[in-house]
Design an enzyme around this catalytic site. Structure first.
Site, PDB file in Angstrom:
ATOM      1  N   ARG A 134       0.814  -1.221   0.000  1.00 19.35           N
ATOM      2  CA  ARG A 134       0.000   0.000   0.000  1.00 19.35           C
ATOM      3  C   ARG A 134       0.847   1.270   0.000  1.00 19.35           C
ATOM      4  O   ARG A 134       0.364   2.362  -0.291  1.00 19.35           O
ATOM      5  CB  ARG A 134      -0.930  -0.033   1.221  1.00 19.35           C
ATOM      6  CG  ARG A 134      -2.158   0.820   1.073  1.00 19.35           C
ATOM      7  CD  ARG A 134      -3.173   0.566   2.173  1.00 19.35           C
ATOM      8  NE  ARG A 134      -2.591   0.666   3.485  1.00 19.35           N
ATOM      9  CZ  ARG A 134      -2.760  -0.218   4.474  1.00 19.35           C
ATOM     10  NH1 ARG A 134      -3.516  -1.283   4.292  1.00 19.35           N
ATOM     11  NH2 ARG A 134      -2.186  -0.042   5.639  1.00 19.35           N
TER      12      ARG A 134
ATOM     13  N   TYR B 209     -16.388  21.911  -9.935  1.00 22.51           N
ATOM     14  CA  TYR B 209     -16.768  20.621 -10.512  1.00 22.51           C
ATOM     15  C   TYR B 209     -17.908  20.027  -9.667  1.00 22.51           C
ATOM     16  O   TYR B 209     -17.831  20.020  -8.424  1.00 22.51           O
ATOM     17  CB  TYR B 209     -15.522  19.735 -10.469  1.00 22.51           C
ATOM     18  CG  TYR B 209     -15.689  18.319 -10.917  1.00 22.51           C
ATOM     19  CD1 TYR B 209     -16.152  18.017 -12.191  1.00 22.51           C
ATOM     20  CD2 TYR B 209     -15.341  17.257 -10.087  1.00 22.51           C
ATOM     21  CE1 TYR B 209     -16.285  16.700 -12.603  1.00 22.51           C
ATOM     22  CE2 TYR B 209     -15.457  15.941 -10.494  1.00 22.51           C
ATOM     23  CZ  TYR B 209     -15.940  15.675 -11.766  1.00 22.51           C
ATOM     24  OH  TYR B 209     -16.066  14.375 -12.176  1.00 22.51           O
TER      25      TYR B 209
ATOM     26  N   ASP C 131      -8.558  23.111  -7.810  1.00 22.18           N
ATOM     27  CA  ASP C 131      -8.672  22.044  -8.800  1.00 22.18           C
ATOM     28  C   ASP C 131      -8.045  22.604 -10.078  1.00 22.18           C
ATOM     29  O   ASP C 131      -8.623  23.465 -10.734  1.00 22.18           O
ATOM     30  CB  ASP C 131     -10.150  21.687  -9.009  1.00 22.18           C
ATOM     31  CG  ASP C 131     -10.333  20.513  -9.961  1.00 22.18           C
ATOM     32  OD1 ASP C 131      -9.463  20.328 -10.834  1.00 22.18           O
ATOM     33  OD2 ASP C 131     -11.342  19.802  -9.838  1.00 22.18           O
TER      34      ASP C 131
ATOM     35  N   LYS D  64      -7.250  12.801 -16.990  1.00 20.05           N
ATOM     36  CA  LYS D  64      -7.419  13.571 -18.240  1.00 20.05           C
ATOM     37  C   LYS D  64      -6.127  13.537 -19.071  1.00 20.05           C
ATOM     38  O   LYS D  64      -5.839  12.544 -19.687  1.00 20.05           O
ATOM     39  CB  LYS D  64      -7.835  15.017 -17.928  1.00 20.05           C
ATOM     40  CG  LYS D  64      -8.876  15.160 -16.831  1.00 20.05           C
ATOM     41  CD  LYS D  64     -10.212  14.592 -17.216  1.00 20.05           C
ATOM     42  CE  LYS D  64     -11.183  14.678 -16.061  1.00 20.05           C
ATOM     43  NZ  LYS D  64     -12.328  13.830 -16.218  1.00 20.05           N
TER      44      LYS D  64
HETATM   45  C1  LIG Z   1     -12.364  19.648 -13.115  1.00 19.71           C
HETATM   46  C2  LIG Z   1     -12.399  18.209 -12.698  1.00 19.71           C
HETATM   47  N1  LIG Z   1     -11.962  17.878 -11.474  1.00 19.71           N
HETATM   48  C3  LIG Z   1     -11.989  16.613 -11.029  1.00 19.71           C
HETATM   49  C4  LIG Z   1     -12.477  15.600 -11.825  1.00 19.71           C
HETATM   50  C5  LIG Z   1     -12.556  14.210 -11.258  1.00 19.71           C
HETATM   51  O1  LIG Z   1     -11.593  13.378 -11.788  1.00 19.71           O
HETATM   52  P1  LIG Z   1     -11.812  11.793 -11.817  1.00 19.71           P
HETATM   53  O2  LIG Z   1     -12.845  11.535 -12.845  1.00 19.71           O
HETATM   54  O3  LIG Z   1     -10.465  11.257 -12.147  1.00 19.71           O
HETATM   55  O4  LIG Z   1     -12.255  11.381 -10.448  1.00 19.71           O
HETATM   56  C6  LIG Z   1     -12.939  15.889 -13.106  1.00 19.71           C
HETATM   57  C7  LIG Z   1     -13.476  14.818 -13.974  1.00 19.71           C
HETATM   58  O5  LIG Z   1     -14.212  15.055 -14.914  1.00 19.71           O
HETATM   59  C8  LIG Z   1     -12.909  17.228 -13.555  1.00 19.71           C
HETATM   60  O6  LIG Z   1     -13.374  17.591 -14.771  1.00 19.71           O
END
Ligand SMILES: Cc1ncc(COP(=O)(O)O)c(C=O)c1O
Length: 385
Positions: free
Chosen positions: A54, A107, A179, A204
């Site tokens: 882990r 988000y 973010d 992404k």
């Molecule tokens: C701006 C943003 N933050 C966080 C996330 C979350 O990422 P994950 O899908 O890897 O959990 C996304 C996913 O679409 C996103 O667009």
């Protein structure tokens, strides 16, 4: 030549690889393990060696170092998804009785986490206008422990004044977390403006091929890094070595992929601005975006993702526009090699913004030729207008 003087292209090519030797592979091999064996019983309780699966592998270490290098942080933590990379550091900072400020443009799942999970643990969340700037000072209370940012905002692409918000937060001893998924850390470095934690949904651009989930948090503050590391350990926030390997592999080519899709997005956004069917283009790099000057001051470029407010259409035609696109897949996410489109209105929740006046469509550009993507959008627009 000092490693610090190298450009990101060179760092992403050479960092995080095993030392060269006769017959050594170019990249760290994937090590799959839960149990790690010790030679002697006396070594079992040593804190200076990795004792269990882990706690990561050489691939995880190399990947964390690359994220730290990307943003110039003091350290990075890895998570099994972007959402986990947001919630892990948040849970490190907040405690029952605290107040958290969240940008209204966050988000969706971040907003939902704050509204439900944090509420259950006695943490109050307040939404603020993403364009508040230094006015955030007026919202900071005695018990405010964290300001959550996202710039540009999800779906609506507002740019936040990071230096102003970081300054107000620091003056009152409040932590800040952004973010930073949109910029990939490639066209925005929030730590340089005094933000404490920069989070990536590495799913992404770093995954890049729409086949792996991953997250990372880069820390500008040593104390927060140490505390978040402990939280991650306590929550069992381990990620698979295979997934870590895929993300490390994606790092090697992320810059040319990012730059091509960034250029495509800007070209399409500028072209869409000239179209009669479009009311507004939401991309901070286009000159008539309301936050264009702020974007120019703090960012070094764009990204693959933008949205448009179309002239009014009925709901059936909105769906028809998306369905008629041939090269844009219908799917959430972005940063993969393939283009995607979604209609956003069913998920758009805002407390501080006016209604948009038309349907909101988001485009995520991949690596196809710009002319083909343009022709695809053009034929689909013709089918509904
Ligand atoms: C701006 C943003 N933050 C966080 C996330 C979350 O990422 P994950 O899908 O890897 O959990 C996304 C996913 O679409 C996103 O667009």
């Amino acid at each position: 030549m000092s490693a610090d003087d190298l450009q990101l292209e060179t760092k992403f090519t050479h960092m995080g690889r095993p030392p060269a030797g006769l017959g050594t592979p170019v990249s760290h091999p994937v090590t799959r393990a839960s149990t790690l064996l010790f030679e002697k019983a006396e070594d079992l309780y040593r804190s200076d060696i990795r004792g269990y699966g882990r706690h990561g592998t050489a691939v995880h270490d190399a990947l964390a170092d690359l994220f730290t290098e990307l943003e110039g942080g003091v350290g990075s933590l890895l998570y099994p998804s972007g959402v986990a990379a947001l919630t892990g550091p948040i849970l490190t900072i907040v405690k029952p009785g605290d107040h958290v400020l969240l940008t209204d443009s966050a988000y969706g799942p971040t907003r939902y986490f704050c509204q439900t999970f944090l509420k259950r643990y006695g943490v109050e969340m307040e939404l603020y206008d993403p364009r508040i700037g230094s006015g955030i000072s007026d919202l900071i209370r005695e018990n405010t422990s964290l300001i959550l940012l996202e710039s540009p905002g999800s779906l609506t692409f507002e740019i936040q004044d990071l230096p102003a918000i970081a300054k107000s937060a620091k003056a009152k001893g409040v932590a800040t977390l952004i973010d930073n998924t949109w910029s990939g850390g490639i066209t925005l470095n929030p730590l340089q403006f005094g933000i404490d934690i920069s989070v990536h949904a590495a799913t992404k651009y770093f995954g890049g091929h729409s086949d792996v989930m991953y997250g990372a948090a880069v820390f500008g503050d040593e104390g927060l890094f140490i505390r978040a590391k402990l939280t991650a350990k306590q929550l069992g926030n381990a990620s698979s070595p295979d997934d870590a390997y895929q993300i490390l592999r994606g790092f090697r080519t992320v810059l040319p992929r990012f730059r091509q899709s960034e250029a495509t997005a800007l070209a399409l956004a500028e072209w869409l601005m000239t179209r009669d069917e479009i009311q507004t283009v939401l991309h901070p790099a286009v000159t008539d975006h309301p936050d264009h000057d702020l974007w120019k001051r703090d960012f070094t470029g764009g990204a693959c993702l933008f949205a448009c407010v179309f002239k009014p259409l009925n709901e059936a035609d909105v769906l028809k526009f998306i369905d008629n696109l041939k090269l844009f897949g219908i799917g959430y996410s972005y940063g993969g090699f393939e283009s995607l489109a979604i209609h956003c209105d069913p998920q758009l929740k805002r407390s501080h913004a006016d209604r948009l006046g038309g349907p909101l469509i988001r485009f995520a550009c991949g690596l196809e030729a710009i002319s083909d993507l343009k022709a695809d959008i053009e034929q689909s627009l013709a089918s509904v207008f």
